[in-house]
Design a protein around this motif. Structure first.
Motif, short mmCIF file in Angstrom:
data_model
loop_
_atom_site.label_atom_id
_atom_site.label_comp_id
_atom_site.label_asym_id
_atom_site.label_seq_id
_atom_site.Cartn_x
_atom_site.Cartn_y
_atom_site.Cartn_z
N TRP A 1 0.85 -1.19 0.00
CA TRP A 1 0.00 0.00 0.00
C TRP A 1 0.89 1.24 0.00
CZ3 TRP A 1 -3.43 -1.55 4.78
CH2 TRP A 1 -4.13 -2.74 4.48
N SER A 2 1.90 1.21 0.86
CA SER A 2 2.82 2.34 0.96
C SER A 2 3.56 2.55 -0.36
CB SER A 2 3.81 2.11 2.10
OG SER A 2 4.67 3.20 2.24
N LEU A 3 3.97 1.46 -0.98
CA LEU A 3 4.68 1.56 -2.26
C LEU A 3 3.78 2.18 -3.33
CD1 LEU A 3 7.20 0.99 -3.94
CD2 LEU A 3 6.31 -1.34 -4.31
N ALA A 4 2.52 1.77 -3.40
CA ALA A 4 1.59 2.35 -4.38
C ALA A 4 1.42 3.84 -4.14
CB ALA A 4 0.24 1.64 -4.31
N LEU A 5 1.26 4.24 -2.89
CA LEU A 5 1.10 5.66 -2.56
C LEU A 5 2.37 6.44 -2.84
CD1 LEU A 5 -0.96 5.10 0.68
CD2 LEU A 5 -1.81 6.20 -1.41
N ASN A 6 3.53 5.86 -2.55
CA ASN A 6 4.81 6.51 -2.88
C ASN A 6 4.95 6.68 -4.39
OD1 ASN A 6 5.55 6.55 -0.18
ND2 ASN A 6 6.92 4.79 -0.33
N ASN A 7 4.60 5.64 -5.14
CA ASN A 7 4.68 5.71 -6.61
C ASN A 7 3.80 6.83 -7.14
OD1 ASN A 7 4.95 2.11 -7.35
ND2 ASN A 7 6.48 3.54 -6.63
N GLY B 1 -6.51 -6.32 -1.04
CA GLY B 1 -6.04 -4.93 -0.99
C GLY B 1 -7.09 -3.95 -0.50
N ILE B 2 -8.34 -4.40 -0.40
CA ILE B 2 -9.43 -3.51 0.03
C ILE B 2 -9.17 -2.96 1.44
CG2 ILE B 2 -11.02 -5.16 1.11
CD1 ILE B 2 -12.14 -2.63 -1.49
N GLY B 3 -8.40 -3.70 2.23
CA GLY B 3 -8.09 -3.24 3.59
C GLY B 3 -7.41 -1.89 3.62
N MET B 4 -6.73 -1.53 2.53
CA MET B 4 -6.07 -0.23 2.43
C MET B 4 -7.07 0.91 2.59
SD MET B 4 -4.02 1.12 -0.91
CE MET B 4 -3.47 2.79 -1.10
N LEU B 5 -8.32 0.67 2.21
CA LEU B 5 -9.32 1.73 2.18
C LEU B 5 -10.32 1.67 3.33
CD1 LEU B 5 -10.00 1.80 -1.66
CD2 LEU B 5 -8.22 2.96 -0.33
N ARG B 6 -10.08 0.77 4.27
CA ARG B 6 -10.98 0.67 5.42
C ARG B 6 -10.64 1.75 6.44
NH1 ARG B 6 -13.26 -5.14 6.63
NH2 ARG B 6 -14.23 -3.79 8.18
N MET B 7 -11.62 2.12 7.24
CA MET B 7 -11.44 3.19 8.24
C MET B 7 -10.24 2.95 9.14
SD MET B 7 -13.60 5.68 7.99
CE MET B 7 -14.38 6.38 9.39
N GLU B 8 -10.03 1.71 9.54
CA GLU B 8 -8.95 1.40 10.49
C GLU B 8 -7.61 1.13 9.81
OE1 GLU B 8 -10.89 -2.50 9.40
OE2 GLU B 8 -11.66 -0.55 9.97
N SER B 9 -7.52 1.38 8.53
CA SER B 9 -6.30 1.11 7.77
C SER B 9 -5.12 1.92 8.29
CB SER B 9 -6.53 1.45 6.30
OG SER B 9 -5.31 1.42 5.59
N VAL B 10 -3.96 1.25 8.36
CA VAL B 10 -2.73 1.96 8.74
C VAL B 10 -2.33 2.96 7.67
CG1 VAL B 10 -1.88 0.07 10.20
CG2 VAL B 10 -1.22 0.15 7.79
N ALA B 11 -2.87 2.80 6.47
CA ALA B 11 -2.55 3.70 5.36
C ALA B 11 -3.58 4.81 5.20
CB ALA B 11 -2.46 2.91 4.05
N GLY B 12 -4.58 4.84 6.08
CA GLY B 12 -5.69 5.79 5.93
C GLY B 12 -5.29 7.24 5.77
N ALA B 13 -4.39 7.71 6.60
CA ALA B 13 -3.97 9.12 6.54
C ALA B 13 -3.27 9.40 5.21
CB ALA B 13 -3.04 9.46 7.70
N ASP C 1 -19.92 2.47 5.05
CA ASP C 1 -19.66 3.04 6.38
C ASP C 1 -18.35 2.53 6.97
OD1 ASP C 1 -22.03 4.48 6.33
OD2 ASP C 1 -23.17 2.90 7.34
N ASP C 2 -17.86 1.40 6.48
CA ASP C 2 -16.59 0.83 6.95
C ASP C 2 -15.38 1.45 6.26
OD1 ASP C 2 -17.94 -1.13 8.56
OD2 ASP C 2 -18.25 -2.35 6.76
N MET C 3 -15.65 2.23 5.23
CA MET C 3 -14.58 2.72 4.36
C MET C 3 -14.18 4.16 4.68
SD MET C 3 -14.29 -0.07 2.74
CE MET C 3 -13.30 0.18 1.28
N LEU C 4 -12.99 4.53 4.22
CA LEU C 4 -12.52 5.91 4.37
C LEU C 4 -13.48 6.85 3.65
CD1 LEU C 4 -8.72 5.33 3.65
CD2 LEU C 4 -9.73 5.96 5.85
N PRO C 5 -13.67 8.04 4.19
CA PRO C 5 -14.55 9.00 3.51
C PRO C 5 -13.92 9.49 2.21
CG PRO C 5 -13.59 9.98 5.50
CD PRO C 5 -13.15 8.55 5.46
N LYS C 6 -14.76 9.84 1.27
CA LYS C 6 -14.40 10.48 0.01
C LYS C 6 -13.74 9.59 -1.02
CE LYS C 6 -14.17 15.02 2.12
NZ LYS C 6 -13.40 16.20 2.38
N ILE C 7 -13.61 8.28 -0.76
CA ILE C 7 -13.10 7.40 -1.80
C ILE C 7 -14.22 7.16 -2.81
CG2 ILE C 7 -11.39 6.28 -0.32
CD1 ILE C 7 -13.29 3.82 -0.28
N GLY C 8 -13.86 6.68 -3.98
CA GLY C 8 -14.85 6.33 -4.98
C GLY C 8 -15.11 4.83 -4.98
#
Length: 145
Positions: free
Chosen positions: A48-54, A77-89, A116-123
């Motif tokens: 997840w971090s690598l994708a965001l860095n890229n 990979g859906i866990g990346m977009l869950r509210m409790e994700s370490v990558a959320g910020a 409701d389980d997902m980060l706000p504003k994602i598509g």
């Protein structure tokens, strides 16, 4: 003399009160010269971090207004977009910088995850794999970190 098409375009724009696309301060994603879609289908926070860095590096190298970037998360990979994700910020930061981030609704349905389980504003897209296919057909470069 000016080409007739340009004169008509400018006249119609003036009449309709619209702005010309090339006069816009920010280029619409579909009109940007570079397009890339990232696949995130692993349950690995390092991926997840690598994708965001890229994504951030592409924006830095090409310029935010020169590239349309989409991250498609599905399967594990859906866990990346869950509210409790370490990558959320970092996901939120990427979206604020203009990166489109979408979740696969097929995966969500299969895992009994709601919006409701997902980060706000994602598509959301019906099927992550199909979204990757569509984007590639539209000329997006495909990257799987």
């Amino acid at each position: 003399m000016y080409p007739r098409r340009l004169v008509l375009s400018v006249a119609m724009t003036t009449v309709l009160g619209c702005t010309l696309p090339w006069a816009s301060a920010q280029t619409a994603p579909a009109a940007r010269p570079h397009k890339v879609v990232f696949q995130v289908s692993d349950a690995d926070p390092a991926k997840w971090s690598l994708a965001l860095n890229n994504a951030k590096n592409v924006q830095t190298d090409l310029g935010k207004d020169q590239v349309a970037i989409e991250i498609v998360a599905y399967g594990p990979g859906i866990g990346m977009l869950r509210m409790e994700s370490v990558a959320g910020a970092r996901v939120t930061e990427a979206m604020a910088a203009g990166v489109s981030v979408v979740a696969c609704e097929n995966t969500m349905h299969n895992l009994k995850i709601t919006r409701d389980d997902m980060l706000p504003k994602i598509g959301y897209v019906a099927a992550g794999v199909v979204q990757l296919m569509v984007r590639q057909k539209e000329g997006y470069a495909y990257i799987r970190p």
